[in-house]
Design a protein around this motif. Structure first.
Motif, PDB file in Angstrom:
ATOM      1  N   LYS A  88       0.835  -1.200   0.000  1.00  0.00           N
ATOM      2  CA  LYS A  88       0.000   0.000   0.000  1.00  0.00           C
ATOM      3  C   LYS A  88       0.871   1.253   0.000  1.00  0.00           C
ATOM      4  CE  LYS A  88      -3.639   2.423   2.551  1.00  0.00           C
ATOM      5  NZ  LYS A  88      -4.493   2.418   3.766  1.00  0.00           N
ATOM      6  N   LYS A 123       2.466   1.859  -3.455  1.00  0.00           N
ATOM      7  CA  LYS A 123       1.527   2.416  -4.428  1.00  0.00           C
ATOM      8  C   LYS A 123       1.327   3.904  -4.187  1.00  0.00           C
ATOM      9  CE  LYS A 123      -2.920   1.529  -6.616  1.00  0.00           C
ATOM     10  NZ  LYS A 123      -4.115   0.651  -6.651  1.00  0.00           N
ATOM     11  N   GLU A 124       1.197   4.300  -2.925  1.00  0.00           N
ATOM     12  CA  GLU A 124       1.039   5.717  -2.594  1.00  0.00           C
ATOM     13  C   GLU A 124       2.288   6.501  -2.967  1.00  0.00           C
ATOM     14  OE1 GLU A 124      -1.691   7.366  -1.575  1.00  0.00           O
ATOM     15  OE2 GLU A 124      -2.656   5.426  -1.963  1.00  0.00           O
TER      16      GLU A 124
END
Length: 241
Positions: free
Chosen positions: A173, A176-177
């Protein structure tokens, strides 16, 4: 995607790094342009971090590295750097202290400057890190520290941003950010971004150009061109028994 401009350029020409008679890097030639994300890929020991150190003047080399800028008011290209890691395990320093110490702000042992505090907080906000300004650096999670380091490297915004495996140890996560953030930075501030990366799953979506090296350049091109090339497939043994 915004059209690439020619306001800033990094030209690496025939760069070679040796230890005794052993070539760590051999005849590297490469151009990096603003509004472009270039990802540098290669196996462990391929010379990726050595190339970064040579570009930053931390490693002796032959050949040349030239930085040029045609932006108004700039006589030379400005560079930001995000290291692979930062030793902060026992540091009592706050995020404000860390960033203030890296800029031409007041000495961190003096009373906080409200003007500087507000400036840093405002800058951190772009990275979703403004709430971290008073937090101790040693208490930050991996993803939080990553955002703070990028904020620090872009204050002020550079024309070239160099990152050496900036998402090492970050979960999916967080990765991806990170790549979403880097894409926004490139487009909003017209930055040339050079990233050492092993995140092949993100390269197709976020890289404009990919450079595959193993001591020398093996392949340069678009993500599709490099990731499907015989050179890449051979280096990473993709599809091989």
């Amino acid at each position: 995607m915004k059209e690439k401009c020619n306001h800033c350029c990094t030209k690496i020409d025939k760069l070679t790094v040796k230890i005794d008679d052993n070539k760590i890097l051999d005849n590297i030639s490469l151009h990096l342009h603003c509004n472009e994300i270039t990802m540098l890929v290669g196996k462990n020991g391929a010379g990726k971090s050595t190339l970064i150190k040579a570009m930053l003047g931390e490693r002796e080399y032959t050949g040349s590295v030239n930085f040029s800028s045609q932006h108004e008011g700039h006589t030379k290209l400005t560079i930001g750097y995000v290291p692979q890691k930062l030793e902060v395990e026992s540091s009592p320093m706050s995020v404000y202290d860390l960033i203030c110490s890296s800029t031409k702000g007041p000495a961190v042992f003096l009373k906080k400057s409200k003007k500087k505090y507000d400036e840093i907080e405002s800058h951190l906000k772009e990275f979703g890190a403004d709430k971290l300004i008073d937090k101790r650096v040693c208490d930050l999670s991996g993803g939080e520290l990553q955002r703070v380091l990028i904020a620090m490297a872009t204050m002020p915004y550079p024309e070239l941003l160099i990152m050496d495996e900036p998402v090492s140890g970050i979960d999916a996560k967080g990765k991806k950010e990170f790549y979403k953030l880097i894409k926004r930075l490139k487009e909003k501030h017209d930055i040339a971004i050079f990233i050492v990366s092993h995140d092949f799953e993100y390269i197709k979506d976020y890289a404009d150009k990919v450079v595959l090296i193993n001591r020398k350049i093996l392949k340069v091109g678009t993500p599709d061109e490099v990731l499907s090339s015989p050179e890449f497939l051979s280096e990473f043994k993709v599809g091989m028994v």
